[in-house]
Design a protein around this motif. Structure first.
Motif, PDB file in Angstrom:
ATOM      1  N   GLN A   1     -32.129  76.296   5.776  1.00  0.00           N
ATOM      2  CA  GLN A   1     -30.958  75.593   5.267  1.00  0.00           C
ATOM      3  C   GLN A   1     -31.213  74.109   5.015  1.00  0.00           C
ATOM      4  N   SER A   2     -32.143  73.524   5.731  1.00  0.00           N
ATOM      5  CA  SER A   2     -32.416  72.090   5.559  1.00  0.00           C
ATOM      6  C   SER A   2     -32.896  71.747   4.154  1.00  0.00           C
ATOM      7  N   HIS A   3     -33.410  72.736   3.429  1.00  0.00           N
ATOM      8  CA  HIS A   3     -33.868  72.459   2.069  1.00  0.00           C
ATOM      9  C   HIS A   3     -32.699  72.130   1.138  1.00  0.00           C
TER      10      HIS A   3
ATOM     11  N   PRO B   1     -30.561  76.316 -10.453  1.00  0.00           N
ATOM     12  CA  PRO B   1     -31.103  77.676 -10.545  1.00  0.00           C
ATOM     13  C   PRO B   1     -32.442  77.803  -9.835  1.00  0.00           C
ATOM     14  N   ILE B   2     -32.593  78.844  -9.050  1.00  0.00           N
ATOM     15  CA  ILE B   2     -33.876  79.165  -8.425  1.00  0.00           C
ATOM     16  C   ILE B   2     -34.584  80.158  -9.337  1.00  0.00           C
ATOM     17  N   LEU B   3     -35.658  79.712  -9.943  1.00  0.00           N
ATOM     18  CA  LEU B   3     -36.323  80.506 -10.976  1.00  0.00           C
ATOM     19  C   LEU B   3     -37.481  81.326 -10.444  1.00  0.00           C
ATOM     20  N   GLY B   4     -37.743  81.209  -9.148  1.00  0.00           N
ATOM     21  CA  GLY B   4     -38.815  82.007  -8.591  1.00  0.00           C
ATOM     22  C   GLY B   4     -38.946  81.800  -7.101  1.00  0.00           C
ATOM     23  N   ALA B   5     -39.484  82.807  -6.438  1.00  0.00           N
ATOM     24  CA  ALA B   5     -39.749  82.747  -5.002  1.00  0.00           C
ATOM     25  C   ALA B   5     -41.108  83.383  -4.769  1.00  0.00           C
ATOM     26  N   ILE B   6     -42.053  82.573  -4.290  1.00  0.00           N
ATOM     27  CA  ILE B   6     -43.426  83.021  -4.104  1.00  0.00           C
ATOM     28  C   ILE B   6     -43.659  83.301  -2.622  1.00  0.00           C
TER      29      ILE B   6
ATOM     30  N   SER C   1     -39.881  85.779   4.204  1.00  0.00           N
ATOM     31  CA  SER C   1     -39.271  87.109   4.249  1.00  0.00           C
ATOM     32  C   SER C   1     -38.046  87.124   3.348  1.00  0.00           C
ATOM     33  N   GLU C   2     -37.485  88.300   3.151  1.00  0.00           N
ATOM     34  CA  GLU C   2     -36.239  88.404   2.381  1.00  0.00           C
ATOM     35  C   GLU C   2     -35.115  87.635   3.075  1.00  0.00           C
ATOM     36  N   ARG C   3     -35.077  87.678   4.386  1.00  0.00           N
ATOM     37  CA  ARG C   3     -34.053  86.936   5.127  1.00  0.00           C
ATOM     38  C   ARG C   3     -34.227  85.431   4.932  1.00  0.00           C
ATOM     39  N   HIS C   4     -35.467  84.990   4.997  1.00  0.00           N
ATOM     40  CA  HIS C   4     -35.761  83.571   4.767  1.00  0.00           C
ATOM     41  C   HIS C   4     -35.281  83.148   3.376  1.00  0.00           C
ATOM     42  N   LEU C   5     -35.588  83.961   2.366  1.00  0.00           N
ATOM     43  CA  LEU C   5     -35.180  83.660   1.006  1.00  0.00           C
ATOM     44  C   LEU C   5     -33.660  83.608   0.903  1.00  0.00           C
ATOM     45  N   ARG C   6     -32.973  84.580   1.512  1.00  0.00           N
ATOM     46  CA  ARG C   6     -31.511  84.617   1.443  1.00  0.00           C
ATOM     47  C   ARG C   6     -30.894  83.373   2.086  1.00  0.00           C
ATOM     48  N   MET C   7     -31.451  82.930   3.199  1.00  0.00           N
ATOM     49  CA  MET C   7     -30.911  81.755   3.879  1.00  0.00           C
ATOM     50  C   MET C   7     -31.057  80.498   3.017  1.00  0.00           C
ATOM     51  N   VAL C   8     -32.211  80.358   2.346  1.00  0.00           N
ATOM     52  CA  VAL C   8     -32.397  79.197   1.473  1.00  0.00           C
ATOM     53  C   VAL C   8     -31.463  79.275   0.278  1.00  0.00           C
ATOM     54  N   ARG C   9     -31.369  80.456  -0.330  1.00  0.00           N
ATOM     55  CA  ARG C   9     -30.487  80.624  -1.491  1.00  0.00           C
ATOM     56  C   ARG C   9     -29.038  80.325  -1.134  1.00  0.00           C
ATOM     57  N   ASP C  10     -28.564  80.860  -0.015  1.00  0.00           N
ATOM     58  CA  ASP C  10     -27.166  80.659   0.371  1.00  0.00           C
ATOM     59  C   ASP C  10     -26.874  79.191   0.640  1.00  0.00           C
TER      60      ASP C  10
ATOM     61  N   ALA D   1     -33.830  70.404 -12.911  1.00  0.00           N
ATOM     62  CA  ALA D   1     -33.164  71.465 -13.671  1.00  0.00           C
ATOM     63  C   ALA D   1     -33.380  72.849 -13.088  1.00  0.00           C
ATOM     64  N   GLY D   2     -34.353  72.997 -12.207  1.00  0.00           N
ATOM     65  CA  GLY D   2     -34.624  74.301 -11.617  1.00  0.00           C
ATOM     66  C   GLY D   2     -35.562  74.152 -10.447  1.00  0.00           C
ATOM     67  N   VAL D   3     -35.664  75.233  -9.660  1.00  0.00           N
ATOM     68  CA  VAL D   3     -36.422  75.189  -8.413  1.00  0.00           C
ATOM     69  C   VAL D   3     -37.273  76.448  -8.307  1.00  0.00           C
ATOM     70  N   VAL D   4     -38.488  76.266  -7.783  1.00  0.00           N
ATOM     71  CA  VAL D   4     -39.332  77.383  -7.369  1.00  0.00           C
ATOM     72  C   VAL D   4     -39.552  77.257  -5.871  1.00  0.00           C
ATOM     73  N   LEU D   5     -39.262  78.309  -5.148  1.00  0.00           N
ATOM     74  CA  LEU D   5     -39.468  78.329  -3.704  1.00  0.00           C
ATOM     75  C   LEU D   5     -40.842  78.917  -3.414  1.00  0.00           C
ATOM     76  N   ASN D   6     -41.664  78.156  -2.724  1.00  0.00           N
ATOM     77  CA  ASN D   6     -43.027  78.604  -2.425  1.00  0.00           C
ATOM     78  C   ASN D   6     -43.172  78.884  -0.933  1.00  0.00           C
ATOM     79  N   ARG D   7     -44.045  79.831  -0.612  1.00  0.00           N
ATOM     80  CA  ARG D   7     -44.362  80.225   0.768  1.00  0.00           C
ATOM     81  C   ARG D   7     -43.116  80.730   1.506  1.00  0.00           C
ATOM     82  N   VAL D   8     -42.426  81.635   0.840  1.00  0.00           N
ATOM     83  CA  VAL D   8     -41.251  82.284   1.438  1.00  0.00           C
ATOM     84  C   VAL D   8     -41.721  83.314   2.457  1.00  0.00           C
TER      85      VAL D   8
END
Length: 455
Positions: A142-144, A187-192, A170-179, A161-168
């Motif tokens: 969430q700090s991001h 817009p988050i255009l990618g999650a690596i 887990s799915e839970r980790h990704l969901r927490m950042v997105r929320d 204009a957009g964001v790429v999330l790197n070094r995600v």
């Protein structure tokens, strides 16, 4: 604006679009994302080209390999704005998309007048290009949201204009950042994922050079496929903004050629030459005659000047010391024609180069200094140089802008006459630097462009 097609009457204009790829800090994954996008988009038939913000030889070579187009540097501190415009116009002549990879963090530069700090943010603001921010989300979630809020509002002239999330993780980790970041409207255009393919190998000045990579084409292809799997390529292309038509040429803006026929050392030990410098030399009518010191080749006899670029001579010191044809030929050349060395080239022009293990190797001895890679100290930063005498870089008093980046130290100054007076990027005096003897000159200073004024 460029054109597509062969027949003049039927050529359709190509509107080049541009995008900055940056991050909050080094090590976030900018180069991985940039190279992957270049490879993936090129694989889809997109005419894509790339530039590196700031002084960097190594990344531009990887950009060229991934895009199939020449590499390019854009530097808001070292280059006059008119030179930046001319370089962009030339690079995008046949390109649909320009990706500009930042260095360090988006706003990292030096204390300088607005728009001239060397930061990637300068280019974003001046060119009106949106920023795709690559964030390493490991170690937080969430700090991001706070980080993105800060980057989005820090400078009204710079649009995230957009964001790429790197070094995600887990799915839970990704969901927490997105929320947590949803309310920002970015817009988050990618999650690596964190278990991405291994990074490209590195050494003390950055990535191992593209030409030394044992399977570069396969590595870039795999990276392109990986990025295509985890980023929305169509959304990335849509994010890019149309670029205005830049005008003007390189005449009077770039470094003049050191001769009409330039013997250019070119191999794994001597590879740090800026693409825009070589392009300007060719445009001025100069012919580049490459030769390989590592292959024990002497400077071509048809040349009227010799240029030894920077690179990694410290990794090949023993081999260079044993290259009698190269060293003897260089000495004969210097007896009648000018020779200049930048950084690694400057080291080879000296008496002795000490390698990482402390072994001393005899070099050309055309300048009196000796250098050591065993006694390391990092030297890094922008430099402004005022030439103290006439030579291949210009006449006495000419002001040049460039940089230093090396770990070698001078162990014996050798009594050379100084080449230039240096100051850092913020104007603080460093003092005399480099050396010259007769027709031979050298310095750790890498020249990027003529300064806008001369003294």
């Amino acid at each position: 604006m460029a054109y597509r097609g062969c027949a003049a009457a039927s050529r359709e204009p190509i509107v080049t679009r541009g995008l900055i790829i940056s991050a909050p800090r080094s090590g976030s994954g900018k180069t991985t994302v940039t190279l992957g996008l270049l490879a993936a988009l090129r694989g889809r038939g997109v005419a894509v080209t790339a530039a590196k913000a700031g002084p960097d030889y190594i990344d531009t070579a990887f950009h060229a390999a991934a895009s199939g187009k020449p590499g390019l540097n854009l530097d808001s501190w070292a280059m006059p704005p008119a030179l930046i415009d001319a370089l962009i116009a030339d690079a995008t002549r046949d390109a649909e998309l320009l990706l500009v990879e930042g260095a360090m963090g988006l706003f990292d530069g030096i204390d300088a007048p607005p728009g001239r700090s060397g930061a990637a943010a300068d280019l974003a603001a001046r060119l009106g290009l949106p920023v795709l921010l690559v964030i390493d989300v490991s170690g937080a979630s969430q700090s991001h949201a706070a980080l993105l809020r800060g980057f989005s509002t820090h400078d009204p002239a710079v649009r995230i204009a957009g964001v790429v999330l790197n070094r995600v993780g887990s799915e839970r980790h990704l969901r927490m950042v997105r929320d947590a970041t949803a309310a920002l409207g970015l817009p988050i255009l990618g999650a690596i994922p964190r278990d991405a393919p291994p990074a490209l190998p590195e050494r003390h000045l950055g990535l191992v050079q593209a030409e030394e990579h044992p399977a570069l084409e396969a590595a870039l292809s795999a990276l392109g496929a990986h990025i295509a799997d985890h980023l929305d390529l169509d959304a990335v292309r849509a994010l890019a903004a149309p670029m205005g038509a830049a005008a003007g040429g390189l005449d009077g803006l770039a470094l003049p050629p050191p001769g009409q026929r330039i013997a250019l050392a070119r191999d794994a030990a001597f590879s740090f030459v800026y693409p825009h410098v070589m392009a300007a030399w060719r445009r001025a009518g100069a012919e580049l005659l490459p030769f390989s010191p590592l292959a024990d080749e002497a400077p071509p006899g048809a040349a009227d000047s010799c240029w030894l670029p920077g690179g990694y001579p410290e990794l090949h010191a023993g081999r260079l010391a044993a290259s009698a044809t190269f060293l003897d030929g260089l000495r004969r050349f210097a007896a009648t024609r000018p020779v200049h060395g930048e950084c690694g080239g400057h080291m080879v022009l000296g008496e002795v180069l000490e390698d990482a293990g402390g072994e001393r190797h005899a070099m050309a001895g055309l300048l009196g200094h000796s250098t050591s890679f065993a006694r390391r100290r990092m030297n890094l930063g922008y430099r402004q140089a005022r030439l103290l005498s006439d030579g291949v870089l210009g006449s006495a008093g000419t002001m040049l802008r460039g940089h230093e980046f090396h770990y070698a130290t001078v162990t014996q100054p050798g009594g050379n006459d100084p080449l230039a007076m240096l100051s850092d990027g913020e104007g603080r005096r460093i003092g005399p630097a480099g050396g010259r003897r007769g027709r031979v000159s050298g310095s750790f200073f890498h020249a990027i462009a003529l300064a806008e004024t001369t003294a």
